[in-house]
Design a protein around this motif. Structure first.
Motif, PDB file in Angstrom:
ATOM      1  N   LYS A  40       0.830  -1.222   0.000  1.00 39.47           N
ATOM      2  CA  LYS A  40       0.000   0.000   0.000  1.00 39.47           C
ATOM      3  C   LYS A  40       0.854   1.258   0.000  1.00 39.47           C
ATOM      4  N   ALA A  41       2.059   1.167   0.556  1.00 42.13           N
ATOM      5  CA  ALA A  41       2.968   2.321   0.571  1.00 42.13           C
ATOM      6  C   ALA A  41       3.889   2.328  -0.654  1.00 42.13           C
ATOM      7  N   GLY A  42       3.648   1.404  -1.599  1.00 43.50           N
ATOM      8  CA  GLY A  42       4.478   1.342  -2.800  1.00 43.50           C
ATOM      9  C   GLY A  42       5.815   0.646  -2.589  1.00 43.50           C
ATOM     10  N   ALA A  43       5.947  -0.048  -1.468  1.00 42.68           N
ATOM     11  CA  ALA A  43       7.228  -0.664  -1.091  1.00 42.68           C
ATOM     12  C   ALA A  43       7.109  -2.189  -1.092  1.00 42.68           C
ATOM     13  N   ILE A  44       8.245  -2.873  -0.936  1.00 43.81           N
ATOM     14  CA  ILE A  44       8.201  -4.315  -0.689  1.00 43.81           C
ATOM     15  C   ILE A  44       9.202  -4.674   0.404  1.00 43.81           C
ATOM     16  N   LEU A  45       8.923  -5.800   1.061  1.00 46.38           N
ATOM     17  CA  LEU A  45       9.767  -6.300   2.143  1.00 46.38           C
ATOM     18  C   LEU A  45      10.308  -7.668   1.790  1.00 46.38           C
ATOM     19  N   LYS A  46      11.517  -7.950   2.267  1.00 51.77           N
ATOM     20  CA  LYS A  46      12.096  -9.289   2.176  1.00 51.77           C
ATOM     21  C   LYS A  46      12.666  -9.628   3.551  1.00 51.77           C
ATOM     22  N   ARG A 100      12.810   7.572  -0.113  1.00 56.33           N
ATOM     23  CA  ARG A 100      13.724   7.420   1.016  1.00 56.33           C
ATOM     24  C   ARG A 100      13.004   7.431   2.365  1.00 56.33           C
ATOM     25  N   LYS A 101      12.138   8.412   2.576  1.00 53.58           N
ATOM     26  CA  LYS A 101      11.533   8.554   3.905  1.00 53.58           C
ATOM     27  C   LYS A 101      10.616   7.380   4.239  1.00 53.58           C
ATOM     28  N   VAL A 102       9.887   6.896   3.235  1.00 51.75           N
ATOM     29  CA  VAL A 102       9.040   5.708   3.439  1.00 51.75           C
ATOM     30  C   VAL A 102       9.910   4.525   3.853  1.00 51.75           C
ATOM     31  N   ALA A 103      11.039   4.356   3.169  1.00 55.33           N
ATOM     32  CA  ALA A 103      11.919   3.217   3.444  1.00 55.33           C
ATOM     33  C   ALA A 103      12.529   3.311   4.842  1.00 55.33           C
ATOM     34  N   LEU A 104      12.983   4.509   5.234  1.00 49.21           N
ATOM     35  CA  LEU A 104      13.616   4.662   6.542  1.00 49.21           C
ATOM     36  C   LEU A 104      12.614   4.392   7.666  1.00 49.21           C
ATOM     37  N   LYS A 105      11.389   4.877   7.501  1.00 45.23           N
ATOM     38  CA  LYS A 105      10.389   4.643   8.540  1.00 45.23           C
ATOM     39  C   LYS A 105       9.979   3.174   8.560  1.00 45.23           C
ATOM     40  N   MET A 106       9.833   2.576   7.368  1.00 48.76           N
ATOM     41  CA  MET A 106       9.336   1.206   7.330  1.00 48.76           C
ATOM     42  C   MET A 106      10.348   0.204   7.888  1.00 48.76           C
ATOM     43  N   ILE A 107      11.631   0.382   7.623  1.00 51.36           N
ATOM     44  CA  ILE A 107      12.588  -0.595   8.168  1.00 51.36           C
ATOM     45  C   ILE A 107      12.589  -0.514   9.691  1.00 51.36           C
ATOM     46  N   ASN A 108      12.445   0.699  10.229  1.00 55.55           N
ATOM     47  CA  ASN A 108      12.378   0.854  11.688  1.00 55.55           C
ATOM     48  C   ASN A 108      11.134   0.167  12.248  1.00 55.55           C
ATOM     49  N   ASP A 109       9.983   0.485  11.680  1.00 51.94           N
ATOM     50  CA  ASP A 109       8.729  -0.047  12.227  1.00 51.94           C
ATOM     51  C   ASP A 109       8.644  -1.563  12.040  1.00 51.94           C
ATOM     52  N   PHE A 110       9.142  -2.046  10.898  1.00 50.74           N
ATOM     53  CA  PHE A 110       9.107  -3.487  10.624  1.00 50.74           C
ATOM     54  C   PHE A 110       9.987  -4.242  11.616  1.00 50.74           C
ATOM     55  N   PRO A 116      22.747  -1.013   6.057  1.00 53.11           N
ATOM     56  CA  PRO A 116      23.124  -0.195   4.907  1.00 53.11           C
ATOM     57  C   PRO A 116      21.896   0.537   4.344  1.00 53.11           C
ATOM     58  N   PHE A 117      22.157   1.659   3.712  1.00 54.32           N
ATOM     59  CA  PHE A 117      21.147   2.378   2.926  1.00 54.32           C
ATOM     60  C   PHE A 117      21.709   2.496   1.516  1.00 54.32           C
ATOM     61  N   ASP A 130      18.950   9.352  10.942  1.00 51.60           N
ATOM     62  CA  ASP A 130      19.448  10.716  11.174  1.00 51.60           C
ATOM     63  C   ASP A 130      20.618  11.036  10.243  1.00 51.60           C
ATOM     64  N   PHE A 131      21.476  10.032  10.011  1.00 45.68           N
ATOM     65  CA  PHE A 131      22.632  10.246   9.145  1.00 45.68           C
ATOM     66  C   PHE A 131      22.179  10.526   7.704  1.00 45.68           C
ATOM     67  N   VAL A 132      21.286   9.701   7.188  1.00 45.48           N
ATOM     68  CA  VAL A 132      20.841   9.880   5.803  1.00 45.48           C
ATOM     69  C   VAL A 132      20.093  11.201   5.644  1.00 45.48           C
ATOM     70  N   GLU A 133      19.277  11.562   6.613  1.00 44.95           N
ATOM     71  CA  GLU A 133      18.539  12.832   6.512  1.00 44.95           C
ATOM     72  C   GLU A 133      19.500  14.026   6.576  1.00 44.95           C
ATOM     73  N   ASP A 134      20.486  13.965   7.449  1.00 39.24           N
ATOM     74  CA  ASP A 134      21.444  15.077   7.504  1.00 39.24           C
ATOM     75  C   ASP A 134      22.314  15.102   6.249  1.00 39.24           C
ATOM     76  N   PHE A 135      22.641  13.924   5.735  1.00 40.01           N
ATOM     77  CA  PHE A 135      23.360  13.850   4.463  1.00 40.01           C
ATOM     78  C   PHE A 135      22.612  14.611   3.377  1.00 40.01           C
ATOM     79  N   LYS A 136      21.298  14.358   3.263  1.00 39.66           N
ATOM     80  CA  LYS A 136      20.506  15.027   2.228  1.00 39.66           C
ATOM     81  C   LYS A 136      20.490  16.542   2.437  1.00 39.66           C
ATOM     82  N   ALA A 137      20.504  16.977   3.686  1.00 36.70           N
ATOM     83  CA  ALA A 137      20.376  18.407   3.983  1.00 36.70           C
ATOM     84  C   ALA A 137      21.706  19.143   3.978  1.00 36.70           C
ATOM     85  N   SER A 138      22.810  18.441   4.195  1.00 37.99           N
ATOM     86  CA  SER A 138      24.068  19.126   4.500  1.00 37.99           C
ATOM     87  C   SER A 138      25.270  18.732   3.653  1.00 37.99           C
ATOM     88  N   ALA A 139      25.279  17.531   3.088  1.00 37.97           N
ATOM     89  CA  ALA A 139      26.505  17.101   2.400  1.00 37.97           C
ATOM     90  C   ALA A 139      26.706  17.935   1.133  1.00 37.97           C
TER      91      ALA A 139
END
Lengths: 73, 146, 146, 73
Positions: free
Chosen positions: B68-74, B98-108, C32-33, C107-116
């Motif tokens: 539903k978020a346009g993503a996939i999990l493995k 990017r933001k969807v992926a960062l939040k989803m890996i954390n929540d998953f 990894p990201f 936090d690293f990836v978000e700051d990377f996008k904003a600052s690198a």
């Protein structure tokens, strides 16, 4: 009769229990010294679906599973 | 996709294979999470039991949420014994964003720790000891003790 | 460790090499990201300029922050042209603790996008066009316009 | 004289400017049509360290860099 299975670290063979709701299963297990202490930390699945109510109806042949606290990863 | 392995998961192969599987899928972000057995408290490794039917339905529900978020999990996990410094768990999200992926890996990963029907044991002095102190009751636990 | 490459980053090699580099370091979590060029808006790829002195000091400051949390960071980025469906950015955190690692990669990836100090260009119709609409002024920008 | 460099998409050769603080650099650039429009979005580094004050002192040989909006990844 429903079949009650104990998963993971609960070292106990499956039981057959006469039960029309999960309440009947709870009563049977609370009098079983081997599993009594696990009950307050276990989740319960009926036919592999987690349930949250003691009023869940059961029919003969149903499978009730007890899932103790988990730690994957 | 959910993959279970007897013993350590083949981390290097999974990281590369999953990347290749989605190389043409137009996802902009790929985030794997790799869990590796730490040398601590004198253990020689960890061991795992898995209840597969409920793990599969838990994973399928997450995959639906990802879709539903346009993503996939493995995800891959070990069964049985896993030595120190090898990996027992690899999960990954692919998403256009990017933001969807960062939040989803954390929540998953956090829901995995709280909900996936997997039991962990310390391997110590030739014994397999349930890691009760690090384990979490699944949400809704305790109804049979009421 | 910061690694720059002309063209796409060698993602598969990096994911495996970084895992192997820390295999004996007793980190429990490796995240990894991977950022991959999406086929969108008719581009044929992206291109990047990097100002290395400030990228290095930005990365060193993050590495110091990671060290204080018991973690380490690795990062690779492309210079110049990167075709569709290849990767331009791979970053990774290693930490003893899952929660530290999950928060730090975010936090690293978000700051990377904003600052690198990296500038992105669309490759389109043989031209190299600055991606002004997706770019972010670095914190503190604008003093010369006052 | 300080050397002023323009990074990334600002297509402009480096300049030599007489300046004792960044304020002098700002004045020189504001009268330069080629870079005027970039100024309000650019960060500024002196000798590769980002600075946030126009009062930053400069000495002969210093390098001032203008960093337009970024987008790595």
């Amino acid at each position: 009769m429903v079949r009650v299975e104990f998963l993971g670290p609960i070292q106990k063979e499956a039981l057959e229990v006469e039960a029309s709701t999960l309440r009947d299963v709870a009563a049977a297990l609370q009098s079983d010294a081997e599993v009594k202490d696990w009950l307050e930390n276990c989740a319960v699945a009926v036919n592999d679906t987690l349930v949250k109510s003691l009023d869940t109806a059961l029919k003969s042949g149903d499978k009730v599973s007890l899932l103790p606290p988990v730690c994957g990863g | 996709m959910l993959e279970l392995f007897d013993g350590p998961v083949p981390t290097e192969e999974l990281l590369v294979r999953w990347y290749q599987e989605e190389a043409g899928s137009n996802y902009g972000a790929y985030i794997p999470f790799i869990g590796t057995i730490r040398d601590e408290d004198g253990i020689s490794g960890l061991s795992f039991d898995i209840y597969e039917p409920i793990l599969e339905s838990w994973f399928d529900a997450w995959q639906e949420k990802a879709t539903k978020a346009g993503a996939i999990l493995k995800m891959a996990h070990s069964r049985g014994d896993v030595p120190l410094h090898t990996s027992s768990y690899v999960a990954a999200v692919f998403s256009p964003k990017r933001k969807v992926a960062l939040k989803m890996i954390n929540d998953f990963v956090e829901d995995f720790k709280a909900s996936a029907p997997i039991w962990k044991y310390d391997l110590r002095d030739g014994k397999r000891l349930y890691a009760a102190d690090r384990s979490t009751p699944i949400s809704g636990s305790g109804i049979l003790g009421e």
